[in-house]
Scaffold this motif. Structure first.
Motif, PDB file in Angstrom:
ATOM      1  N   PHE A  63       0.845  -1.191   0.000  1.00  0.00           N
ATOM      2  CA  PHE A  63       0.000   0.000   0.000  1.00  0.00           C
ATOM      3  C   PHE A  63       0.876   1.235   0.000  1.00  0.00           C
ATOM      4  O   PHE A  63       1.923   1.255   0.640  1.00  0.00           O
ATOM      5  CB  PHE A  63      -0.881   0.062   1.258  1.00  0.00           C
ATOM      6  CG  PHE A  63      -2.082  -0.833   1.217  1.00  0.00           C
ATOM      7  CD1 PHE A  63      -3.056  -0.672   0.244  1.00  0.00           C
ATOM      8  CD2 PHE A  63      -2.247  -1.833   2.150  1.00  0.00           C
ATOM      9  CE1 PHE A  63      -4.175  -1.490   0.216  1.00  0.00           C
ATOM     10  CE2 PHE A  63      -3.356  -2.658   2.134  1.00  0.00           C
ATOM     11  CZ  PHE A  63      -4.320  -2.489   1.158  1.00  0.00           C
ATOM     12  N   THR A  64       0.411   2.245  -0.682  1.00  0.00           N
ATOM     13  CA  THR A  64       1.075   3.539  -0.535  1.00  0.00           C
ATOM     14  C   THR A  64       0.485   4.229   0.688  1.00  0.00           C
ATOM     15  O   THR A  64      -0.539   3.807   1.228  1.00  0.00           O
ATOM     16  CB  THR A  64       0.862   4.418  -1.787  1.00  0.00           C
ATOM     17  OG1 THR A  64      -0.512   4.708  -1.908  1.00  0.00           O
ATOM     18  CG2 THR A  64       1.360   3.708  -3.033  1.00  0.00           C
ATOM     19  N   PHE A  65       1.144   5.274   1.112  1.00  0.00           N
ATOM     20  CA  PHE A  65       0.685   5.985   2.312  1.00  0.00           C
ATOM     21  C   PHE A  65      -0.699   6.587   2.094  1.00  0.00           C
ATOM     22  O   PHE A  65      -1.538   6.567   2.999  1.00  0.00           O
ATOM     23  CB  PHE A  65       1.686   7.079   2.686  1.00  0.00           C
ATOM     24  CG  PHE A  65       1.370   7.762   3.971  1.00  0.00           C
ATOM     25  CD1 PHE A  65       1.469   7.084   5.168  1.00  0.00           C
ATOM     26  CD2 PHE A  65       0.942   9.083   3.985  1.00  0.00           C
ATOM     27  CE1 PHE A  65       1.166   7.697   6.368  1.00  0.00           C
ATOM     28  CE2 PHE A  65       0.627   9.707   5.180  1.00  0.00           C
ATOM     29  CZ  PHE A  65       0.745   9.016   6.373  1.00  0.00           C
ATOM     30  N   GLU A  66      -0.985   7.097   0.893  1.00  0.00           N
ATOM     31  CA  GLU A  66      -2.295   7.675   0.605  1.00  0.00           C
ATOM     32  C   GLU A  66      -3.390   6.606   0.641  1.00  0.00           C
ATOM     33  O   GLU A  66      -4.499   6.836   1.126  1.00  0.00           O
ATOM     34  CB  GLU A  66      -2.301   8.374  -0.751  1.00  0.00           C
ATOM     35  CG  GLU A  66      -1.519   9.663  -0.792  1.00  0.00           C
ATOM     36  CD  GLU A  66      -0.020   9.437  -0.963  1.00  0.00           C
ATOM     37  OE1 GLU A  66       0.372   8.305  -1.337  1.00  0.00           O
ATOM     38  OE2 GLU A  66       0.745  10.367  -0.703  1.00  0.00           O
ATOM     39  N   GLN A  67      -3.093   5.422   0.143  1.00  0.00           N
ATOM     40  CA  GLN A  67      -4.063   4.334   0.194  1.00  0.00           C
ATOM     41  C   GLN A  67      -4.327   3.913   1.641  1.00  0.00           C
ATOM     42  O   GLN A  67      -5.459   3.602   2.012  1.00  0.00           O
ATOM     43  CB  GLN A  67      -3.573   3.138  -0.611  1.00  0.00           C
ATOM     44  CG  GLN A  67      -3.606   3.362  -2.106  1.00  0.00           C
ATOM     45  CD  GLN A  67      -2.999   2.199  -2.848  1.00  0.00           C
ATOM     46  OE1 GLN A  67      -2.096   1.533  -2.348  1.00  0.00           O
ATOM     47  NE2 GLN A  67      -3.481   1.953  -4.062  1.00  0.00           N
ATOM     48  N   TYR A  68      -3.267   3.904   2.436  1.00  0.00           N
ATOM     49  CA  TYR A  68      -3.412   3.555   3.842  1.00  0.00           C
ATOM     50  C   TYR A  68      -4.298   4.578   4.551  1.00  0.00           C
ATOM     51  O   TYR A  68      -5.179   4.203   5.331  1.00  0.00           O
ATOM     52  CB  TYR A  68      -2.034   3.474   4.490  1.00  0.00           C
ATOM     53  CG  TYR A  68      -2.055   3.169   5.962  1.00  0.00           C
ATOM     54  CD1 TYR A  68      -2.455   1.925   6.426  1.00  0.00           C
ATOM     55  CD2 TYR A  68      -1.683   4.125   6.886  1.00  0.00           C
ATOM     56  CE1 TYR A  68      -2.483   1.637   7.777  1.00  0.00           C
ATOM     57  CE2 TYR A  68      -1.701   3.861   8.242  1.00  0.00           C
ATOM     58  CZ  TYR A  68      -2.098   2.614   8.684  1.00  0.00           C
ATOM     59  OH  TYR A  68      -2.119   2.336  10.016  1.00  0.00           O
TER      60      TYR A  68
END
Length: 59
Positions: A2-7
């Motif tokens: 996951f990217t941080f934005e998705q998280y």
């Protein structure tokens, strides 16, 4: 993974879902029965007052 934005998006979604779930539980267990009970008590009070008024009109 996951990217941080998705998280952050997942956390926001999970938070909103959890708040909605607990709000529905609160509404179903407390608010709706209180509302129905108050409406029934008010209706019974109106019916009792109508009967009392009819009795007084006959006398």
């Amino acid at each position: 993974m996951f990217t941080f934005e998705q998280y952050l998006g997942f956390l926001a979604f999970a938070t909103i879902l959890t708040i909605g779930f607990w709000l529905m539980i609160f509404l179903i267990t407390f608010v709706v029965p209180y509302w129905i009970g108050g409406a029934l008590m008010e209706r019974l009070k109106e019916m009792r007052d109508e009967k009392k008024a009819k009795r007084q009109a006959l006398n």
